[in-house]
Design a protein around this motif. Structure first.
Motif, short mmCIF file in Angstrom:
data_model
loop_
_atom_site.label_atom_id
_atom_site.label_comp_id
_atom_site.label_asym_id
_atom_site.label_seq_id
_atom_site.Cartn_x
_atom_site.Cartn_y
_atom_site.Cartn_z
N ALA A 132 5.75 6.52 -16.39
CA ALA A 132 5.53 5.30 -17.16
C ALA A 132 6.18 4.09 -16.48
CB ALA A 132 6.07 5.46 -18.58
N LEU A 133 7.45 4.23 -16.06
CA LEU A 133 8.13 3.12 -15.41
C LEU A 133 7.54 2.83 -14.03
CD1 LEU A 133 11.90 3.67 -16.31
CD2 LEU A 133 10.33 1.90 -17.15
N ALA A 134 7.16 3.87 -13.32
CA ALA A 134 6.52 3.66 -12.02
C ALA A 134 5.22 2.88 -12.19
CB ALA A 134 6.26 5.00 -11.34
N ALA A 135 4.46 3.21 -13.23
CA ALA A 135 3.20 2.49 -13.48
C ALA A 135 3.46 1.03 -13.81
CB ALA A 135 2.44 3.16 -14.63
N VAL A 147 11.09 -1.90 -5.65
CA VAL A 147 12.47 -1.45 -5.48
C VAL A 147 12.86 -0.51 -6.61
CG1 VAL A 147 14.87 -2.25 -5.29
CG2 VAL A 147 13.04 -3.53 -4.19
N LEU A 148 12.19 -0.63 -7.76
CA LEU A 148 12.46 0.27 -8.88
C LEU A 148 12.27 1.73 -8.51
CD1 LEU A 148 13.10 0.51 -11.94
CD2 LEU A 148 10.65 0.30 -12.38
N TYR A 149 11.43 2.00 -7.53
CA TYR A 149 11.20 3.38 -7.09
C TYR A 149 12.49 4.01 -6.54
CZ TYR A 149 6.14 4.13 -7.44
OH TYR A 149 4.87 4.36 -7.90
N GLY A 150 13.44 3.19 -6.14
CA GLY A 150 14.69 3.73 -5.63
C GLY A 150 15.44 4.56 -6.65
N GLN A 171 12.34 6.85 -1.89
CA GLN A 171 13.11 5.95 -1.04
C GLN A 171 12.20 5.16 -0.09
OE1 GLN A 171 16.20 8.11 0.98
NE2 GLN A 171 17.21 8.77 -0.92
N VAL A 172 11.14 5.78 0.37
CA VAL A 172 10.20 5.10 1.25
C VAL A 172 9.53 3.93 0.52
CG1 VAL A 172 8.05 5.32 2.56
CG2 VAL A 172 9.77 7.14 2.66
N VAL A 173 9.08 4.17 -0.71
CA VAL A 173 8.43 3.10 -1.47
C VAL A 173 9.41 1.98 -1.77
CG1 VAL A 173 7.23 2.53 -3.60
CG2 VAL A 173 6.75 4.69 -2.46
N ALA A 174 10.63 2.34 -2.20
CA ALA A 174 11.64 1.32 -2.47
C ALA A 174 11.98 0.55 -1.20
CB ALA A 174 12.90 1.96 -3.05
N GLY A 175 12.06 1.26 -0.08
CA GLY A 175 12.34 0.60 1.19
C GLY A 175 11.25 -0.37 1.58
N VAL A 196 0.82 -1.22 0.00
CA VAL A 196 0.00 0.00 0.00
C VAL A 196 0.85 1.27 0.00
CG1 VAL A 196 -1.98 -1.07 1.15
CG2 VAL A 196 -0.18 0.00 2.53
N ALA A 197 2.16 1.15 0.24
CA ALA A 197 3.01 2.34 0.33
C ALA A 197 2.93 3.22 -0.91
CB ALA A 197 4.46 1.92 0.62
N PRO A 198 3.08 2.68 -2.14
CA PRO A 198 3.00 3.57 -3.30
C PRO A 198 1.63 4.19 -3.52
CG PRO A 198 3.13 1.28 -3.99
CD PRO A 198 3.42 1.30 -2.52
N GLU A 199 0.57 3.49 -3.10
CA GLU A 199 -0.77 4.07 -3.24
C GLU A 199 -0.98 5.18 -2.21
OE1 GLU A 199 -3.20 0.47 -2.93
OE2 GLU A 199 -3.63 0.66 -5.07
N ALA A 200 -0.52 4.93 -0.97
CA ALA A 200 -0.66 5.95 0.07
C ALA A 200 0.15 7.20 -0.25
CB ALA A 200 -0.23 5.38 1.42
#
Length: 460
Positions: free
Chosen positions: A351-354, A342-345, A416-420, A279-283
């Protein structure tokens, strides 16, 4: 007001004495089962069409669809109404959050209802309670504190409803492939309703007032109650409740039995932990969109990507894979499902995030096979309470995950939070996957070994 999240004759197939794994002398007698090695034959999936052939399931499905759409619309409308009345963003956000927090209370203290009373009576009563609460919300004189209290009450009822309905699906569809596919269909509807419901709600609020939109939910709850009352059979309760124990005592005892059983506890954590981290990336979708400097259209793409991946993967897994194959992919998908985050790091563009979110959503397809493992591990007389605890923990830990992600984003960059979350979640799940393997029934381990040997011989 959120809700989760299912043979036609309603009989219980004989319980496989193997399925709880090797007996543990420290476990309560109700949860022990002798380990008798059996071979699990390969059988093709019967497909979603076979589930809809069951008349009772069609009634359950229609009731779920009606109430879910009404709930999503009313959640949006209630949030807008509270903001209109108070001008407070905090209270408006709290209105939405209150849909998750009471799950722990309702799912723990009232779980005994799911086994103590006939399922149809429980489901209809829950719908009527929710309809009454929403009807009071609509009244112009209801204060904001009253709106929030009623919101909490509906949310406390929801895990009892969902747990009872899930346990009832084993009566309606049996404990095999049809149950797994029925559960899958209800999840797909829930994900789809989130995509469609907020859009419909937004359009509706341009035509009617927030209270008018909330009124719709009264009708959907009443229609759901009617469908369940008229479209499903009246079956006896799973337990008689004549042991002299109180409802609270039975609820807490059931939770202790479920959480105290090593195999069931491992399966519950497999249900709970991936959603807590995913849920981190949605939040943090809005803060991330702001961090990379994109607009509201990109934000909408980020919010929709994960449900799209989840729906597509679940449909494919349910329709194209056999029950054995679904079982074999549970642990690999659970262990690797969070890695795309982890790609969010690298602070990817939209586009890549999606793409990462679609892949993370697709990883949730492991739940189809996990559903079968869970229903095999839980005794019938404990099933309603186990399903209620499952629902309560799932919703509660998602709320905890959102809160922790928001807290971490106060101190670290959002990407960094989402990747973490993806990295830490993967490490936790690898430990949990190892525990699930250790507690697996003997026939499941032997089948996996045999399948691996077959693959080796084929490739050689």
């Amino acid at each position: 007001m959120p809700r989760d999240t299912d043979p036609p004759t309603g009989g219980h197939p004989p319980r496989d004495p193997e399925r709880a794994g090797s007996p543990d002398p420290s476990e309560p007698p109700a949860l022990r089962a002798p380990a008798v090695p059996v071979d699990v034959p390969e059988e093709p999936s019967r497909g979603y069409r076979a589930v809809f052939a069951v008349v009772e399931f069609r009634a359950v499905f229609a009731a779920h669809l009606l109430s879910l759409l009404g709930v999503v619309v009313s959640e949006l409308a209630l949030t807008v109404l509270v903001y209109d009345l108070t001008d407070s963003p905090l209270l408006s956000a709290l209105t939405f959050a209150l849909g998750m927090l009471p799950y722990l209370v309702g799912g723990t203290l009232f779980a005994g209802i799911a086994d103590r009373y006939p399922a149809r009576r429980v489901l209809v009563t829950c719908d009527l309670i929710c309809a009454a609460c929403v009807a009071v919300m609509v009244l112009p004189g209801t204060p904001v504190a009253g709106l929030l209290l009623l919101r909490c009450l509906v949310a406390a009822v929801s895990p009892v409803f969902t747990g009872t309905r899930t346990a009832a699906l084993t009566d309606i569809l049996g404990e095999g492939d049809l149950f797994v596919l029925g559960r899958s269909l209800l999840r797909i509807v829930s994900q789809s309703a989130l995509l469609a419901g907020f859009g419909v709600g937004g359009l509706l609020l341009t035509v009617v007032s927030p209270r008018g939109a909330i009124t719709i939910t009264v009708a959907t709850f009443l229609c759901s109650a009617a469908l369940l009352r008229l479209g499903t059979r009246d079956r006896p309760a799973r337990t008689t409740g004549k042991g002299g124990g109180t409802l609270l005592g039975e609820s807490l005892a059931g939770a202790r039995l479920v959480l105290g059983h090593r195999r069931i506890r491992a399966l519950l954590l497999l249900f709970w932990l991936p959603p807590m981290f995913v849920v981190a990336p949605e939040a943090l979708a809005a803060p991330y969109a702001d961090e990379i400097g994109v607009g509201s259209a990109a934000l909408g793409l980020l919010m929709c990507a994960m449900p799209v991946g989840s729906i597509a993967a679940e449909l494919y897994t349910g329709a194209a894979l056999s029950p054995r194959t679904r079982s074999r992919v549970v642990l690999p998908l659970a262990g690797a499902g969070l890695l795309p985050l982890v790609l969010y790091g690298f602070r990817p563009p939209v586009a890549l995030a999606a793409v990462a979110l679609v892949l993370a959503g697709a990883g949730s397809a492991y739940v189809i096979g996990l559903d079968q493992w869970f229903v095999e591990a839980v005794p019938d007389e404990l099933r309603g309470r186990a399903m209620t605890v499952l629902t309560a923990g799932l919703m509660t830990l998602q709320g905890v995950g959102m809160a922790l992600a928001g807290l971490a984003a106060e101190f670290f960059p959002v990407h960094q939070v989402v990747a973490g979350a993806g990295a830490v979640g993967t490490l936790c799940l690898l430990v949990l996957v190892a525990e699930a393997r250790r507690t697996a029934p003997a026939h499941r381990i032997r089948t996996e070994v045999r399948d691996g040997a077959d693959q080796h011989m084929t490739s050689g």
